[in-house]
Design a protein around this motif. Structure first.
Motif, PDB file in Angstrom:
ATOM      1  N   VAL A 293       0.847  -1.188   0.000  1.00  0.00           N
ATOM      2  CA  VAL A 293       0.000   0.000   0.000  1.00  0.00           C
ATOM      3  C   VAL A 293       0.887   1.244   0.000  1.00  0.00           C
ATOM      4  O   VAL A 293       1.722   1.407   0.895  1.00  0.00           O
ATOM      5  CB  VAL A 293      -0.927   0.023   1.232  1.00  0.00           C
ATOM      6  CG1 VAL A 293      -1.772   1.301   1.245  1.00  0.00           C
ATOM      7  CG2 VAL A 293      -1.821  -1.207   1.259  1.00  0.00           C
ATOM      8  N   PRO A 294       0.742   2.137  -0.969  1.00  0.00           N
ATOM      9  CA  PRO A 294       1.524   3.381  -0.942  1.00  0.00           C
ATOM     10  C   PRO A 294       1.207   4.192   0.318  1.00  0.00           C
ATOM     11  O   PRO A 294       0.039   4.390   0.659  1.00  0.00           O
ATOM     12  CB  PRO A 294       1.055   4.125  -2.194  1.00  0.00           C
ATOM     13  CG  PRO A 294       0.502   3.058  -3.093  1.00  0.00           C
ATOM     14  CD  PRO A 294      -0.113   2.048  -2.171  1.00  0.00           C
ATOM     15  N   THR A 295       2.245   4.605   1.037  1.00  0.00           N
ATOM     16  CA  THR A 295       2.050   5.372   2.263  1.00  0.00           C
ATOM     17  C   THR A 295       2.906   6.634   2.237  1.00  0.00           C
ATOM     18  O   THR A 295       4.008   6.648   1.679  1.00  0.00           O
ATOM     19  CB  THR A 295       2.430   4.548   3.506  1.00  0.00           C
ATOM     20  OG1 THR A 295       3.779   4.077   3.371  1.00  0.00           O
ATOM     21  CG2 THR A 295       1.501   3.360   3.688  1.00  0.00           C
ATOM     22  N   ASP A 296       2.381   7.678   2.843  1.00  0.00           N
ATOM     23  CA  ASP A 296       3.109   8.934   3.018  1.00  0.00           C
ATOM     24  C   ASP A 296       2.975   9.281   4.498  1.00  0.00           C
ATOM     25  O   ASP A 296       1.908   9.700   4.949  1.00  0.00           O
ATOM     26  CB  ASP A 296       2.500  10.020   2.130  1.00  0.00           C
ATOM     27  CG  ASP A 296       3.337  11.291   2.123  1.00  0.00           C
ATOM     28  OD1 ASP A 296       4.545  11.212   2.364  1.00  0.00           O
ATOM     29  OD2 ASP A 296       2.765  12.368   1.875  1.00  0.00           O
ATOM     30  N   VAL A 297       4.046   9.088   5.259  1.00  0.00           N
ATOM     31  CA  VAL A 297       3.971   9.069   6.722  1.00  0.00           C
ATOM     32  C   VAL A 297       4.686  10.280   7.312  1.00  0.00           C
ATOM     33  O   VAL A 297       5.876  10.491   7.065  1.00  0.00           O
ATOM     34  CB  VAL A 297       4.583   7.769   7.279  1.00  0.00           C
ATOM     35  CG1 VAL A 297       4.404   7.698   8.793  1.00  0.00           C
ATOM     36  CG2 VAL A 297       3.961   6.549   6.604  1.00  0.00           C
ATOM     37  N   HIS A 298       3.951  11.042   8.124  1.00  0.00           N
ATOM     38  CA  HIS A 298       4.493  12.261   8.720  1.00  0.00           C
ATOM     39  C   HIS A 298       4.299  12.231  10.236  1.00  0.00           C
ATOM     40  O   HIS A 298       3.207  11.933  10.721  1.00  0.00           O
ATOM     41  CB  HIS A 298       3.785  13.490   8.161  1.00  0.00           C
ATOM     42  CG  HIS A 298       3.926  13.642   6.678  1.00  0.00           C
ATOM     43  ND1 HIS A 298       4.861  14.462   6.097  1.00  0.00           N
ATOM     44  CD2 HIS A 298       3.262  13.044   5.653  1.00  0.00           C
ATOM     45  CE1 HIS A 298       4.761  14.380   4.783  1.00  0.00           C
ATOM     46  NE2 HIS A 298       3.801  13.526   4.480  1.00  0.00           N
ATOM     47  N   VAL A 299       5.358  12.573  10.970  1.00  0.00           N
ATOM     48  CA  VAL A 299       5.277  12.745  12.417  1.00  0.00           C
ATOM     49  C   VAL A 299       5.503  14.211  12.738  1.00  0.00           C
ATOM     50  O   VAL A 299       6.360  14.870  12.141  1.00  0.00           O
ATOM     51  CB  VAL A 299       6.314  11.868  13.140  1.00  0.00           C
ATOM     52  CG1 VAL A 299       6.395  12.231  14.621  1.00  0.00           C
ATOM     53  CG2 VAL A 299       5.974  10.395  12.999  1.00  0.00           C
ATOM     54  N   PHE A 300       4.725  14.715  13.698  1.00  0.00           N
ATOM     55  CA  PHE A 300       4.891  16.073  14.194  1.00  0.00           C
ATOM     56  C   PHE A 300       5.571  15.983  15.560  1.00  0.00           C
ATOM     57  O   PHE A 300       4.902  15.757  16.575  1.00  0.00           O
ATOM     58  CB  PHE A 300       3.528  16.763  14.312  1.00  0.00           C
ATOM     59  CG  PHE A 300       2.763  16.809  13.016  1.00  0.00           C
ATOM     60  CD1 PHE A 300       2.927  17.859  12.128  1.00  0.00           C
ATOM     61  CD2 PHE A 300       1.895  15.776  12.672  1.00  0.00           C
ATOM     62  CE1 PHE A 300       2.223  17.901  10.927  1.00  0.00           C
ATOM     63  CE2 PHE A 300       1.187  15.806  11.480  1.00  0.00           C
ATOM     64  CZ  PHE A 300       1.364  16.870  10.600  1.00  0.00           C
ATOM     65  N   PRO A 301       6.889  16.132  15.600  1.00  0.00           N
ATOM     66  CA  PRO A 301       7.617  15.911  16.857  1.00  0.00           C
ATOM     67  C   PRO A 301       7.216  16.900  17.946  1.00  0.00           C
ATOM     68  O   PRO A 301       6.960  18.079  17.684  1.00  0.00           O
ATOM     69  CB  PRO A 301       9.082  16.127  16.458  1.00  0.00           C
ATOM     70  CG  PRO A 301       9.120  15.943  14.984  1.00  0.00           C
ATOM     71  CD  PRO A 301       7.796  16.438  14.494  1.00  0.00           C
ATOM     72  N   GLY A 302       7.153  16.389  19.181  1.00  0.00           N
ATOM     73  CA  GLY A 302       7.038  17.241  20.347  1.00  0.00           C
ATOM     74  C   GLY A 302       5.728  17.947  20.556  1.00  0.00           C
ATOM     75  O   GLY A 302       5.642  18.877  21.370  1.00  0.00           O
ATOM     76  N   VAL A 303       4.679  17.544  19.850  1.00  0.00           N
ATOM     77  CA  VAL A 303       3.353  18.132  20.074  1.00  0.00           C
ATOM     78  C   VAL A 303       2.377  17.011  20.411  1.00  0.00           C
ATOM     79  O   VAL A 303       2.542  15.874  19.975  1.00  0.00           O
ATOM     80  CB  VAL A 303       2.856  18.932  18.854  1.00  0.00           C
ATOM     81  CG1 VAL A 303       3.665  20.213  18.689  1.00  0.00           C
ATOM     82  CG2 VAL A 303       2.910  18.097  17.575  1.00  0.00           C
ATOM     83  N   PRO A 304       1.338  17.324  21.197  1.00  0.00           N
ATOM     84  CA  PRO A 304       0.390  16.290  21.616  1.00  0.00           C
ATOM     85  C   PRO A 304      -0.743  16.105  20.615  1.00  0.00           C
ATOM     86  O   PRO A 304      -0.905  16.867  19.660  1.00  0.00           O
ATOM     87  CB  PRO A 304      -0.145  16.851  22.940  1.00  0.00           C
ATOM     88  CG  PRO A 304      -0.120  18.333  22.737  1.00  0.00           C
ATOM     89  CD  PRO A 304       1.099  18.604  21.879  1.00  0.00           C
ATOM     90  N   HIS A 305      -1.524  15.101  20.876  1.00  0.00           N
ATOM     91  CA  HIS A 305      -2.738  14.812  20.117  1.00  0.00           C
ATOM     92  C   HIS A 305      -3.616  16.070  20.060  1.00  0.00           C
ATOM     93  O   HIS A 305      -3.793  16.769  21.047  1.00  0.00           O
ATOM     94  CB  HIS A 305      -3.491  13.680  20.822  1.00  0.00           C
ATOM     95  CG  HIS A 305      -4.674  13.171  20.088  1.00  0.00           C
ATOM     96  ND1 HIS A 305      -4.622  12.081  19.260  1.00  0.00           N
ATOM     97  CD2 HIS A 305      -5.953  13.601  20.070  1.00  0.00           C
ATOM     98  CE1 HIS A 305      -5.820  11.843  18.759  1.00  0.00           C
ATOM     99  NE2 HIS A 305      -6.647  12.753  19.241  1.00  0.00           N
ATOM    100  N   GLY A 306      -4.162  16.380  18.880  1.00  0.00           N
ATOM    101  CA  GLY A 306      -5.088  17.490  18.764  1.00  0.00           C
ATOM    102  C   GLY A 306      -4.455  18.865  18.813  1.00  0.00           C
ATOM    103  O   GLY A 306      -5.146  19.868  19.017  1.00  0.00           O
ATOM    104  N   PHE A 307      -3.151  18.937  18.576  1.00  0.00           N
ATOM    105  CA  PHE A 307      -2.446  20.210  18.693  1.00  0.00           C
ATOM    106  C   PHE A 307      -2.916  21.260  17.690  1.00  0.00           C
ATOM    107  O   PHE A 307      -2.773  22.465  17.923  1.00  0.00           O
ATOM    108  CB  PHE A 307      -0.941  19.999  18.515  1.00  0.00           C
ATOM    109  CG  PHE A 307      -0.534  19.627  17.118  1.00  0.00           C
ATOM    110  CD1 PHE A 307      -0.234  20.596  16.172  1.00  0.00           C
ATOM    111  CD2 PHE A 307      -0.472  18.288  16.727  1.00  0.00           C
ATOM    112  CE1 PHE A 307       0.128  20.246  14.875  1.00  0.00           C
ATOM    113  CE2 PHE A 307      -0.114  17.934  15.432  1.00  0.00           C
ATOM    114  CZ  PHE A 307       0.182  18.917  14.501  1.00  0.00           C
ATOM    115  N   ARG A 308      -3.492  20.847  16.551  1.00  0.00           N
ATOM    116  CA  ARG A 308      -3.833  21.798  15.489  1.00  0.00           C
ATOM    117  C   ARG A 308      -4.857  22.840  15.938  1.00  0.00           C
ATOM    118  O   ARG A 308      -4.942  23.934  15.376  1.00  0.00           O
ATOM    119  CB  ARG A 308      -4.342  21.035  14.261  1.00  0.00           C
ATOM    120  CG  ARG A 308      -4.778  21.927  13.088  1.00  0.00           C
ATOM    121  CD  ARG A 308      -3.641  22.795  12.591  1.00  0.00           C
ATOM    122  NE  ARG A 308      -4.000  23.713  11.520  1.00  0.00           N
ATOM    123  CZ  ARG A 308      -4.555  24.916  11.691  1.00  0.00           C
ATOM    124  NH1 ARG A 308      -4.851  25.339  12.916  1.00  0.00           N
ATOM    125  NH2 ARG A 308      -4.809  25.698  10.657  1.00  0.00           N
TER     126      ARG A 308
END
Length: 346
Positions: A293-308
């Motif tokens: 399955v093609p995947t494009d994986v991004h991590v947002f370091p140092g921020v919690p769930h729902g930070f947006r």
């Protein structure tokens, strides 16, 4: 062996922001739901106003019959400067909120931003926002059934929504991605996904270099979504533990087998680094990738769930969140091929 703990440590923007945030309300469940939903709706309205999105995006509301006769709410968002007769690809939005929080209006800002950002990329889309039912009034599997019923209705009425059937594209956002069960789709965007209920989370833990490196341990007391809150959300589903729930892929898609995922569509992941849900998202992304399955994986370091939700107060992370979501739509429609597993953290 895996070790994702390097993504946990809070970034400077979060360290500065956290002391200014109000405490989680210490009230009863009914009051809590009202307070949180009102706050989310107010933030959404402010987000629409700040970017002038009301002038850029045209909305239309729909009523969708569920299998038990209940009438579900849905809302479409499309570029105001694109003729209604011009059919567009469709992105289907499912909000997060632990199955407890969320309303139709609480998603106005994010859905409108997607439309505006896609238009800036010269790739206009319609967003279709489905408001499924929530706990504690409605237990498992009501929300899952609602989403299935809404997807069937959508595909039968795609022209009314302004969608283009041969290139319609459905995606999911929020921490309720395990609600996904639908007709064939072109792609998924899984942002801060909840993929396994705590009672059934274990099958991939042996891939960690050490058990204490698990995000369930290292992020157990993380802001916004600590383990205790995850337990609360799960308990309100009132799942029958005497049934074979651990094998229920609607409830626990993160425990899928290789055979079960190999036909899934291209999937974009956005995962918060300081989030108990971090590892299950990354392991699921790896499972998909290893099975073609093609995947494009991004991590947002140092921020919690729902930070947006904090927007400009976490400017760099929020900007990247929006880019991951909008790029995920056009990327899926480009018919990408599966490459090697890669985690992008900046």
């Amino acid at each position: 062996m895996a070790d994702f703990s390097q993504y946990t440590a809070p970034i400077a923007d979060w360290v500065a922001l956290e002391p200014t945030l109000p405490a989680f309300p210490n009230v009863g469940l009914e009051d809590l739901k009202h307070i949180v939903n009102k706050g989310r709706e107010d933030m959404a309205a402010q987000g629409v106003a700040d970017r002038g999105l009301a002038e850029k995006v045209h909305t239309k509301d729909f009523k969708i019959p569920a299998r038990d006769g209940y009438v579900l709410e849905a809302r479409s968002y499309r570029p105001a400067n694109v003729s209604p007769s011009h059919a567009l690809p469709v992105y289907i939005h499912l909000h997060g909120g632990g199955y407890l929080f969320g309303t139709l209006g609480s998603e106005d800002a994010i859905c409108s931003r997607i439309v505006a950002d896609q238009l800036e990329k010269s790739f206009p889309v319609v967003v279709f926002n489905i408001n499924y039912r929530h706990t504690p009034e409605y237990k498992y599997p009501t929300a899952w059934n609602d989403v299935e019923d809404a997807f069937v209705w959508f595909h039968e009425n795609i022209s009314e929504v302004g969608g283009r059937g041969e290139r319609s594209w459905s995606g999911y956002r929020g921490d309720n991605e395990n609600l996904a069960a639908c007709p064939r789709i072109r792609g998924q965007v899984l942002m801060i996904p909840c993929l396994v209920q705590l009672d059934y989370y274990a099958p991939r833990q042996d891939k960690l270099r050490s058990p204490e490196l698990s995000s369930l341990v290292g992020c157990a007391n993380a802001p916004i979504l600590p383990i205790d809150r995850i337990k609360l959300f799960g308990s309100l589903l009132d799942v029958n533990k005497d049934s074979n729930t651990g094998d229920d892929r609607r409830l626990n898609p993160g425990n899928a087998t290789a055979e079960e995922v190999k036909e899934l569509p291209p999937t974009t992941f956005g995962i918060a680094g300081n989030d108990p849900l971090r590892d299950e998202g990354l392991f699921y992304a790896q499972l998909l990738n290893e099975n073609g399955v093609p995947t494009d994986v991004h991590v947002f370091p140092g921020v919690p769930h729902g930070f947006r939700r904090y927007g400009d107060k976490l400017a760099a992370s929020s900007k990247r969140w929006d880019e991951v979501m909008t790029n995920g739509i056009s990327w899926a429609l480009s018919s990408p091929e599966c490459g090697s597993f890669e985690i992008k953290s900046e």
